[in-house]
Design a protein around this motif. Structure first.
Motif, short mmCIF file in Angstrom:
data_model
loop_
_atom_site.label_atom_id
_atom_site.label_comp_id
_atom_site.label_asym_id
_atom_site.label_seq_id
_atom_site.Cartn_x
_atom_site.Cartn_y
_atom_site.Cartn_z
N ASP A 347 0.72 -1.22 0.03
CA ASP A 347 0.19 -0.02 0.05
C ASP A 347 0.81 1.25 0.02
O ASP A 347 0.26 2.51 0.29
CB ASP A 347 -0.88 -0.05 1.32
N GLN A 348 2.20 1.13 -0.19
CA GLN A 348 2.93 2.49 -0.36
C GLN A 348 3.37 2.70 -1.99
O GLN A 348 3.42 1.90 -2.46
CB GLN A 348 4.36 2.02 0.39
N MET A 359 6.89 27.24 -9.80
CA MET A 359 6.24 26.68 -8.80
C MET A 359 7.03 26.28 -7.68
O MET A 359 6.28 25.66 -6.78
CB MET A 359 5.29 25.47 -9.24
N VAL A 360 8.24 26.49 -7.71
CA VAL A 360 8.88 26.29 -6.46
C VAL A 360 8.51 26.86 -5.22
O VAL A 360 8.23 28.19 -5.41
CB VAL A 360 10.54 26.48 -6.90
N GLY A 361 8.25 26.23 -4.14
CA GLY A 361 7.80 26.87 -3.07
C GLY A 361 6.30 26.29 -2.88
O GLY A 361 5.83 26.62 -1.56
N LYS A 362 5.68 25.58 -3.92
CA LYS A 362 4.35 25.28 -3.70
C LYS A 362 4.41 23.80 -3.41
O LYS A 362 3.39 23.02 -3.71
CB LYS A 362 3.55 25.62 -4.90
N GLU A 363 5.61 23.05 -3.05
CA GLU A 363 5.44 21.64 -2.89
C GLU A 363 4.42 21.12 -1.60
O GLU A 363 4.05 20.10 -2.17
CB GLU A 363 7.06 21.29 -2.26
N ASP A 364 4.30 21.97 -0.84
CA ASP A 364 3.42 21.47 0.41
C ASP A 364 1.87 21.10 -0.33
O ASP A 364 1.07 20.18 0.05
CB ASP A 364 3.56 22.06 1.51
N GLU A 365 1.55 22.32 -0.89
CA GLU A 365 0.20 22.28 -1.69
C GLU A 365 -0.06 21.11 -2.75
O GLU A 365 -1.03 20.45 -2.73
CB GLU A 365 0.24 23.73 -2.06
N ILE A 366 1.08 20.97 -3.59
CA ILE A 366 0.91 19.76 -4.52
C ILE A 366 1.06 18.51 -3.84
O ILE A 366 0.18 17.66 -4.00
CB ILE A 366 2.05 19.93 -5.47
N ARG A 367 1.71 18.48 -2.76
CA ARG A 367 1.84 17.00 -2.13
C ARG A 367 0.40 16.73 -1.35
O ARG A 367 0.12 15.51 -1.56
CB ARG A 367 3.13 17.15 -1.11
N PHE A 368 -0.22 17.81 -0.94
CA PHE A 368 -1.48 17.31 -0.21
C PHE A 368 -2.43 16.82 -1.20
O PHE A 368 -3.27 16.02 -1.13
CB PHE A 368 -1.73 18.73 0.46
N ALA A 369 -2.54 17.51 -2.50
CA ALA A 369 -3.35 17.29 -3.44
C ALA A 369 -3.23 15.99 -3.94
O ALA A 369 -3.93 15.21 -4.15
CB ALA A 369 -3.40 18.29 -4.58
N CYS A 370 -1.69 15.63 -4.25
CA CYS A 370 -1.54 14.17 -4.56
C CYS A 370 -1.91 13.35 -3.76
O CYS A 370 -2.38 11.92 -4.04
CB CYS A 370 0.08 14.20 -5.31
N GLU A 371 -1.62 13.54 -2.62
CA GLU A 371 -1.66 12.28 -1.44
C GLU A 371 -3.14 11.85 -1.52
O GLU A 371 -3.76 10.90 -1.32
CB GLU A 371 -1.30 12.93 -0.12
N LYS A 372 -3.90 12.95 -1.40
CA LYS A 372 -5.48 12.78 -1.61
C LYS A 372 -5.90 12.12 -2.62
O LYS A 372 -6.88 11.14 -2.37
CB LYS A 372 -5.90 14.22 -1.53
N ALA A 373 -5.28 12.24 -3.73
CA ALA A 373 -5.83 11.69 -4.89
C ALA A 373 -5.49 10.22 -4.83
O ALA A 373 -5.93 9.36 -5.77
CB ALA A 373 -5.40 12.41 -6.34
N MET A 374 -4.30 9.82 -4.27
CA MET A 374 -3.71 8.54 -4.30
C MET A 374 -4.15 7.48 -3.27
O MET A 374 -4.01 6.39 -3.26
CB MET A 374 -2.23 8.58 -4.29
N VAL A 375 -5.12 8.15 -2.69
CA VAL A 375 -5.84 7.28 -1.47
C VAL A 375 -6.42 5.86 -2.18
O VAL A 375 -7.28 6.09 -3.12
CB VAL A 375 -6.90 8.08 -0.64
N PRO A 376 -6.17 4.79 -1.67
CA PRO A 376 -5.79 4.35 -0.38
C PRO A 376 -4.26 4.02 -0.32
O PRO A 376 -4.01 3.72 0.93
CB PRO A 376 -6.36 2.94 -0.41
N PHE A 377 -3.59 4.36 -1.54
CA PHE A 377 -2.20 4.34 -1.23
C PHE A 377 -1.50 5.50 -0.44
O PHE A 377 -2.14 6.60 -0.44
CB PHE A 377 -1.35 4.43 -2.55
#
Length: 389
Positions: A347-348, A359-377
């Motif tokens: 599941d990883q 877009m450098v500096g927006k990593e946290d925003e992009i990470r949050f959106a991607c993690e949400k899209a990848m659930v359940p992984f």
């Protein structure tokens, strides 16, 4: 004329991709420049001294600016000649990538000397205006300046032609300087004509400042043109796309990313890239196929090529759906965002995302959106900045 000179002085002159032939063109341009600039210095300094002798040894600032600019051109031509001579030296223990970047260093020196010369003449011209100096010209000087303009145009076209043949930023900068010098000398000619035929003798300081501004402008262009390759600059998107096209026409290559092109001189370049291949391919077969691809890109690009093989395993339905959601998420944020090296284990999930520089500096925003899209992984992201944006 240029073709005849190339045939006469450069062996195998048409093989401009060869380092020796390329350096030969640079040396030919430098020698021609040395001859023309020496003649220009003698003519302009002679004019300046002649006018000063006719005017209580009060020198014309505009003519002096033009003469000193030619002296600077003579010095920088010598620097360019030395630069090309040094550039052809082979790699050694202290310089394992060769000496070709010396050509760019020579270009920066050329530009710096030009800027300093221009600034000095502006200072002298302002002093001339403050003192109210008047400097009459002479018809003989006008004729000589006309000859100087023709000589400088000839030098400019010769340098520009050779620069296009061997793709030399140093010679291109020198050509720009030659054309700018032509404008400057024309301004001095106009000032002299107004003095001889219009009896207007108080414009010399103004024309001196105008000429110096042209000189400084050409120097700044030369510095910019030569310093960019030293600092590092992106290559064209067309070249990146061509490398991708070459790689992807090999059936065993599933994808290409992380293409990096490093330049250590006009003819010495290194290319590295990551190529995705079927994870079921044997190590021996993958090595053989990658070697073939390296040789092909080397032949076409005239660069040393290194390819890293990334094994890619088929995705399950669950993993493929997660990959599609991730792609859609990135496209909704910014179509320029790209993902590669996406790997799943239980599941990883891990991946690398390339960010546009803006877009450098927006990593946290992009990470949050991607993690949400990848659930359940559970997604782990490594962000990269592109070298070729």
């Amino acid at each position: 004329m240029l073709t005849l000179l190339r045939k006469r002085f450069i062996r195998d002159y048409e093989k401009v991709d060869n380092e020796e032939v390329r350096v030969g063109h640079g040396i030919l341009a430098a020698v021609l420049g040395l001859i023309i600039n020496t003649l220009l210095v003698l003519l302009k300094v002679g004019c300046a001294v002649f006018l000063a002798s006719q005017n209580a040894w009060l020198f014309s600032m505009a003519l002096l600016a033009d003469a000193i600019d030619s002296i600077g051109d003579l010095g920088t031509t010598i620097v360019t000649l030395v630069g090309f001579q040094q550039a052809k030296k082979p790699a050694d223990k202290e310089h394992p990538f060769g000496h070709e970047r010396v050509e760019f260093v020579a270009g920066v020196i050329v530009g710096t000397v030009i800027v300093i010369s221009g600034a000095e003449i502006i200072f002298n011209s302002i002093q001339s205006l403050i003192n109210g100096a008047e400097t009459p010209s002479h018809w003989i000087v006008l004729i000589i300046l006309g000859v100087c303009i023709l000589l400088k145009l000839l030098q400019g076209f010769l340098n520009l032609s050779i620069a296009k043949i061997i793709h030399s930023p140093t010679l291109k900068a020198t050509a720009i300087d030659s054309f700018t010098d032509t404008i400057a000398t024309t301004a001095v000619l106009v000032s002299g004509a107004l003095s001889v035929f219009g009896q207007i003798h108080n414009l010399d300081g103004y024309f001196g400042i105008a000429v110096s501004c042209f000189v400084i402008y050409s120097g700044v262009l030369a510095i910019k043109e030569s310093s960019n390759p030293l600092i590092g600059q992106p290559v064209s998107k067309e070249e990146i796309q061509e490398i991708e096209r070459i790689a992807l026409r090999h059936g065993f290559i599933l994808g290409v990313h992380d293409i990096r092109i490093h330049s250590y001189g006009p003819t010495k370049r290194f290319i590295s890239l990551h190529a995705e291949i079927d994870g079921g391919t044997s190590l021996e077969e993958a090595h053989h196929q990658i070697d073939e691809l390296e040789r092909e890109i080397t032949t076409i690009s005239h660069a040393e090529v290194t390819i890293h093989a990334d094994p890619v395993s088929p995705l399950s339905n669950k993993e493929e759906m997660a990959r599609q959601r991730l792609d859609a998420c990135l496209a909704s944020i910014d179509p320029r965002l790209t993902v590669h090296d996406l790997r799943f284990e239980n599941d990883q999930a891990e991946c690398e995302i390339v960010l546009p520089f803006e877009m450098v500096g927006k990593e946290d925003e992009i990470r949050f959106a991607c993690e949400k899209a990848m659930v359940p992984f559970t997604l782990t992201i490594a962000f990269e900045e592109p070298l070729n944006d």
